[in-house]
Design a protein around this motif. Structure first.
Motif, PDB file in Angstrom:
ATOM      1  N   MET A   1     -67.361  41.340  41.140  1.00 40.83           N
ATOM      2  CA  MET A   1     -66.522  40.645  40.824  1.00 40.83           C
ATOM      3  C   MET A   1     -65.185  40.701  40.703  1.00 40.83           C
ATOM      4  O   MET A   1     -64.092  41.053  40.624  1.00 40.83           O
TER       5      MET A   1
ATOM      6  N   ASP B   1     -63.573  41.070  43.176  1.00 36.11           N
ATOM      7  CA  ASP B   1     -62.659  39.930  43.522  1.00 36.11           C
ATOM      8  C   ASP B   1     -61.109  39.597  43.482  1.00 36.11           C
ATOM      9  O   ASP B   1     -60.537  39.003  43.971  1.00 36.11           O
ATOM     10  N   LEU B   2     -61.251  40.127  41.995  1.00 40.20           N
ATOM     11  CA  LEU B   2     -60.019  40.288  41.150  1.00 40.20           C
ATOM     12  C   LEU B   2     -59.314  40.945  42.072  1.00 40.20           C
ATOM     13  O   LEU B   2     -57.686  40.975  41.639  1.00 40.20           O
TER      14      LEU B   2
ATOM     15  N   LEU C   1     -57.515  39.553  44.869  1.00 44.25           N
ATOM     16  CA  LEU C   1     -56.353  39.000  44.829  1.00 44.25           C
ATOM     17  C   LEU C   1     -55.609  39.450  45.331  1.00 44.25           C
ATOM     18  O   LEU C   1     -54.178  38.718  44.925  1.00 44.25           O
TER      19      LEU C   1
ATOM     20  N   GLY D   1     -54.103  40.660  48.271  1.00 43.09           N
ATOM     21  CA  GLY D   1     -53.196  39.674  48.954  1.00 43.09           C
ATOM     22  C   GLY D   1     -54.435  39.350  50.186  1.00 43.09           C
ATOM     23  O   GLY D   1     -53.749  38.789  51.519  1.00 43.09           O
ATOM     24  N   LYS D   2     -55.610  39.390  50.161  1.00 40.91           N
ATOM     25  CA  LYS D   2     -56.423  38.920  51.216  1.00 40.91           C
ATOM     26  C   LYS D   2     -57.031  37.558  51.092  1.00 40.91           C
ATOM     27  O   LYS D   2     -57.141  37.117  50.082  1.00 40.91           O
TER      28      LYS D   2
ATOM     29  N   ASN E   1     -62.545  32.086  35.986  1.00 40.08           N
ATOM     30  CA  ASN E   1     -62.547  32.584  36.122  1.00 40.08           C
ATOM     31  C   ASN E   1     -62.935  34.004  34.493  1.00 40.08           C
ATOM     32  O   ASN E   1     -64.255  34.428  34.312  1.00 40.08           O
TER      33      ASN E   1
ATOM     34  N   HIS F   1     -67.660  32.834  41.335  1.00 41.31           N
ATOM     35  CA  HIS F   1     -66.512  33.276  40.580  1.00 41.31           C
ATOM     36  C   HIS F   1     -65.391  33.672  41.503  1.00 41.31           C
ATOM     37  O   HIS F   1     -64.836  33.699  41.922  1.00 41.31           O
ATOM     38  N   SER F   2     -66.657  33.804  42.915  1.00 38.36           N
ATOM     39  CA  SER F   2     -66.324  34.115  44.237  1.00 38.36           C
ATOM     40  C   SER F   2     -65.046  32.831  44.557  1.00 38.36           C
ATOM     41  O   SER F   2     -64.137  33.243  45.692  1.00 38.36           O
TER      42      SER F   2
ATOM     43  N   SER G   1     -61.876  32.670  42.885  1.00 36.04           N
ATOM     44  CA  SER G   1     -61.087  33.487  43.100  1.00 36.04           C
ATOM     45  C   SER G   1     -60.587  33.050  44.833  1.00 36.04           C
ATOM     46  O   SER G   1     -59.542  33.665  45.369  1.00 36.04           O
TER      47      SER G   1
ATOM     48  N   LEU H   1     -57.872  29.860  44.459  1.00 35.78           N
ATOM     49  CA  LEU H   1     -56.259  31.087  43.495  1.00 35.78           C
ATOM     50  C   LEU H   1     -56.032  31.784  44.604  1.00 35.78           C
ATOM     51  O   LEU H   1     -54.677  31.669  45.207  1.00 35.78           O
ATOM     52  N   GLY H   2     -56.477  32.672  45.720  1.00 35.35           N
ATOM     53  CA  GLY H   2     -56.120  33.549  47.036  1.00 35.35           C
ATOM     54  C   GLY H   2     -55.270  32.761  48.009  1.00 35.35           C
ATOM     55  O   GLY H   2     -54.798  32.543  48.461  1.00 35.35           O
TER      56      GLY H   2
ATOM     57  N   ARG I   1     -51.302  32.244  48.582  1.00 37.22           N
ATOM     58  CA  ARG I   1     -50.952  32.064  50.539  1.00 37.22           C
ATOM     59  C   ARG I   1     -49.911  30.925  50.068  1.00 37.22           C
ATOM     60  O   ARG I   1     -48.895  31.161  51.430  1.00 37.22           O
TER      61      ARG I   1
END
Lengths: 139, 126
Positions: free
Chosen positions: A128, A131-132, A135, A138-139, B14, B106-107, B110, B113-114, B118
């Motif tokens: 987890m 994951d952050l 972010l 920028g993936k 999150n 959570h994924s 995330s 958000l990503g 973009r």
């Protein structure tokens, strides 16, 4: 309060520590399962017991677990008639350790299961956090 | 950016998931502690509707409530768990099931958000 995911790793690490102490106690019991006294009529190895307690890690404000006490099992020793044994009393009876291998093995399985659950928790908290960080990348 | 609530609700979600992970980790660590009661966070919906209270500013000299105050979530004893002989209410199976759920949510958050980030970047690049 530390970061929650870090808190999760700290409490799981305490769980790992507690369960590995439990495994150590089990292996001590199994290793000494046939340990008798060295003097005639003496007491043999007494099985060790372990208990856990909840603890607040004040430095991080995290609830953790600790080993509460390592004690001795007060169960009576089984006696066997073995005249000529170095630990035999005047009637020829030898007191044997109060360790039951079946109980120890099932305790070991349970400790292993709890250890794996804690390990899975550490693994997941790390994912987890990953994951952050992704972010930010920028993936 | 105030009308784009997605970032704040996403990070709240999150944070809720992280708090839940810490609660689950505590439960798993204490799975063999006598008398320990399993704890969990209330549902995210309940936490959102109850925590949305801000102080009113009746005078221009009053301090504004902090915009970036991190929302925290309190733990409650999980109801309906049957205690074992030792008084412990942790069931490793339940904890691991909740753990998997937390992980996938959570994924998901995330990822959203990503993706949203973009989108914003591509619209600002023109």
């Amino acid at each position: 309060m530390a970061d929650e995911l870090k808190a999760a790793i700290i409490s799981s690490a305490s769980g790992l520590r507690a369960q590995s102490t439990r495994i150590r106690i089990v292996s001590e019991n199994l290793a000494n399962a046939s340990a008798t006294a060295t003097v005639p009529g003496g007491d043999p190895y007494a099985r060790k017991t372990i208990s856990f307690a909840q603890e607040l890690d004040r430095a991080n404000g995290v609830n953790t677990v600790r080993v509460n006490s390592i004690g001795r099992d007060p169960a009576p020793y089984p006696a066997q008639h073995m005249p000529g044994h170095p630990a035999a009393d005047s009637k020829g009876y030898v007191k044997l350790a109060n360790v039951n291998p079946l109980v120890e093995l099932s305790d070991m399985r349970e400790a292993h299961r709890s250890y794996e659950a804690n390990l899975q928790m550490v693994r997941q908290a790390r994912e987890m956090i990953g994951d952050l960080i992704d972010l930010l990348k920028g993936k | 950016m105030d009308d784009l609530a997605l970032f704040s609700i996403g990070s709240d979600r999150n944070r809720w998931l992280a708090t839940r992970s810490a609660a689950l980790a505590d439960n798993i660590a204490n799975a063999d502690t006598p008398g320990f009661k399993a704890r969990d966070v209330p549902t995210f919906e309940a936490a959102l509707s109850s925590a949305n209270v801000a102080m009113l500013r009746t005078n221009g000299n009053h301090l504004a409530p902090t915009q970036f105050g991190a929302r925290t979530f309190d733990l409650v004893n999980r109801p309906g768990e049957v205690p074992k002989h030792s008084g412990n209410t942790v069931s490793l199976e339940t904890e691991l099931a909740n753990l998997g759920e937390t992980r996938s949510q959570h994924s998901l958050v995330s990822g959203i958000l990503g993706a949203f980030h973009r989108m914003l970047l591509s619209s600002s690049k023109g």
